[in-house]
Write a protein that holds these residues in place. Structure first.
Motif, PDB file in Angstrom:
ATOM      1  N   HIS A  33       0.893  -1.286   0.014  1.00 64.83           N
ATOM      2  CA  HIS A  33      -0.088   0.034   0.038  1.00 64.83           C
ATOM      3  C   HIS A  33       0.870   1.202  -0.106  1.00 64.83           C
ATOM      4  N   TYR A  59      -1.840  -1.487  -4.051  1.00 68.28           N
ATOM      5  CA  TYR A  59      -3.102  -0.765  -3.728  1.00 68.28           C
ATOM      6  C   TYR A  59      -2.828   0.867  -3.264  1.00 68.28           C
ATOM      7  N   ALA A  61      -3.924   4.373  -1.900  1.00 73.96           N
ATOM      8  CA  ALA A  61      -4.977   5.076  -1.023  1.00 73.96           C
ATOM      9  C   ALA A  61      -4.337   5.972  -0.022  1.00 73.96           C
ATOM     10  N   ASP A  67     -12.806   7.828   3.672  1.00 70.81           N
ATOM     11  CA  ASP A  67     -13.502   7.316   2.496  1.00 70.81           C
ATOM     12  C   ASP A  67     -12.347   6.320   1.941  1.00 70.81           C
ATOM     13  N   GLN A  68     -11.325   6.672   1.653  1.00 72.66           N
ATOM     14  CA  GLN A  68     -10.355   6.069   1.000  1.00 72.66           C
ATOM     15  C   GLN A  68      -9.874   4.544   1.594  1.00 72.66           C
ATOM     16  N   ARG A  70     -11.788   3.077   3.500  1.00 74.53           N
ATOM     17  CA  ARG A  70     -12.894   2.223   3.186  1.00 74.53           C
ATOM     18  C   ARG A  70     -12.790   1.537   1.959  1.00 74.53           C
ATOM     19  N   GLU A  71     -12.569   2.323   0.998  1.00 68.09           N
ATOM     20  CA  GLU A  71     -12.364   1.938  -0.387  1.00 68.09           C
ATOM     21  C   GLU A  71     -11.108   0.763  -0.891  1.00 68.09           C
ATOM     22  N   LEU A  72     -10.245   1.162   0.120  1.00 68.81           N
ATOM     23  CA  LEU A  72      -9.147   0.388   0.144  1.00 68.81           C
ATOM     24  C   LEU A  72      -9.529  -1.215   0.684  1.00 68.81           C
ATOM     25  N   ALA A  74     -12.544  -2.412   0.754  1.00 63.55           N
ATOM     26  CA  ALA A  74     -13.380  -2.985  -0.216  1.00 63.55           C
ATOM     27  C   ALA A  74     -12.711  -3.567  -1.549  1.00 63.55           C
ATOM     28  N   GLN A  75     -11.658  -3.058  -2.019  1.00 60.96           N
ATOM     29  CA  GLN A  75     -10.678  -3.412  -2.888  1.00 60.96           C
ATOM     30  C   GLN A  75     -10.140  -4.563  -2.505  1.00 60.96           C
ATOM     31  N   CYS A 277     -17.475   3.945   7.613  1.00 56.61           N
ATOM     32  CA  CYS A 277     -16.189   3.294   6.823  1.00 56.61           C
ATOM     33  C   CYS A 277     -15.838   2.031   6.872  1.00 56.61           C
TER      34      CYS A 277
END
Length: 281
Positions: A33, A59, A61, A67-68, A70-72, A74-75, A277
């Protein structure tokens, strides 16, 4: 046995880069990351060149934005078949302008956000994958939170340090908050196959954060890599959870970390701040 899969946050420099190189040399799958695409790709190329047999994925983020985070999560959940370890290493240090108070995307004090809220939210977001991996494997899934020997008691009347701000103070408070969250998560997850531990990897490693604050590095990054990797891999620590290590020594953190009422108060606030999140399923 299938290679272990480990996600290392803040992997583009310093300790995170060193951990990634160590794990890759063992033939593991390493998920890197970072928040800068060019640096992330450069480290991925470096790790692949140093360990051609390892699998490396990246990855992107910015962990100062929940918010990022949370998206990380999820990815990773969508793309990865398993996750055996999460190393929450990304850090906001004391800063090159320590008297300048900075805010996260959500308006929280930056060091509290990056060093405490983000790893907690990311761990929460990845728990479904960590737990599933522990149940299908022969070893527990492990969460390792990189803390610091620098710890300062939290002041709930000024949790975001709006008064008397100084970057190193903010850093030390955020690291104690991370240690408290480690203890609380470990107790919650006891028996699930997921362990949660934290450590001070080494004192004044030769990293950009140490130099930016104006401190003189005292030890190499490798001095911090070895105790951190031990918490990820050592089979003798397979059932160890809820502990704070000073390098290789299981020891006590700041006394405030052992006040159950303080921990519960912190986690109530933390859960409120990261609400939305983390997955609810």
């Amino acid at each position: 046995m299938n290679p272990r899969t480990t996600l290392v946050t803040g992997a583009t420099q310093g300790l995170g880069r060193g951990i990634a190189l160590d794990l890759a040399a063992r033939g593991d799958t390493v998920l890197l990351h970072g928040r800068d695409r060019a640096r992330l790709d450069a480290v991925a190329d470096e790790v692949r060149a140093a360990a051609p047999d390892a699998t490396v994925r990246t990855y992107l983020a910015d962990l100062s934005d929940l918010d990022q985070v949370r998206e990380l999560a999820a990815q990773v959940r969508a793309a990865e078949p398993r996750l055996d370890a999460l190393v929450n290493n990304a850090v906001a240090g004391g800063g090159s302008e320590p008297l300048r108070r900075e805010l996260s995307a959500q308006g929280h004090e930056l060091r509290f956000a990056v060093n405490h809220l983000a790893p907690y939210a990311l761990t929460r977001g990845l728990l479904p994958l960590l737990t599933a991996s522990a149940h299908t494997g022969s070893a527990p899934a492990r969460v390792v939170n990189v803390a610091s020997i620098g710890q300062e008691a939290l002041d709930f009347d000024d949790l975001m340090l709006e008064q008397g701000y100084e970057g190193l103070r903010a850093y030390c408070r955020s690291k104690l908050a991370l240690i408290m969250a480690t203890f609380e998560l470990a107790a919650e997850l006891d028996g699930t196959g997921v362990t949660v531990n934290t450590l001070h990897p080494a004192h004044l490693m030769d990293t950009r954060g140490v130099r930016e604050y104006g401190l003189t590095p005292a030890v190499s990054v490798e001095d911090g890599v070895r105790p951190t990797v031990r918490l990820i891999l050592d089979p003798e620590l397979g059932s160890t959870t809820g502990r704070y290590f000073d390098q290789f020594t299981d020891t006590r953190a700041h006394e405030q970390a052992y006040d159950a009422d303080v921990r519960r108060r912190l986690m109530t606030i933390t859960d409120e701040l990261v609400r939305g999140c983390v997955p609810t399923d």
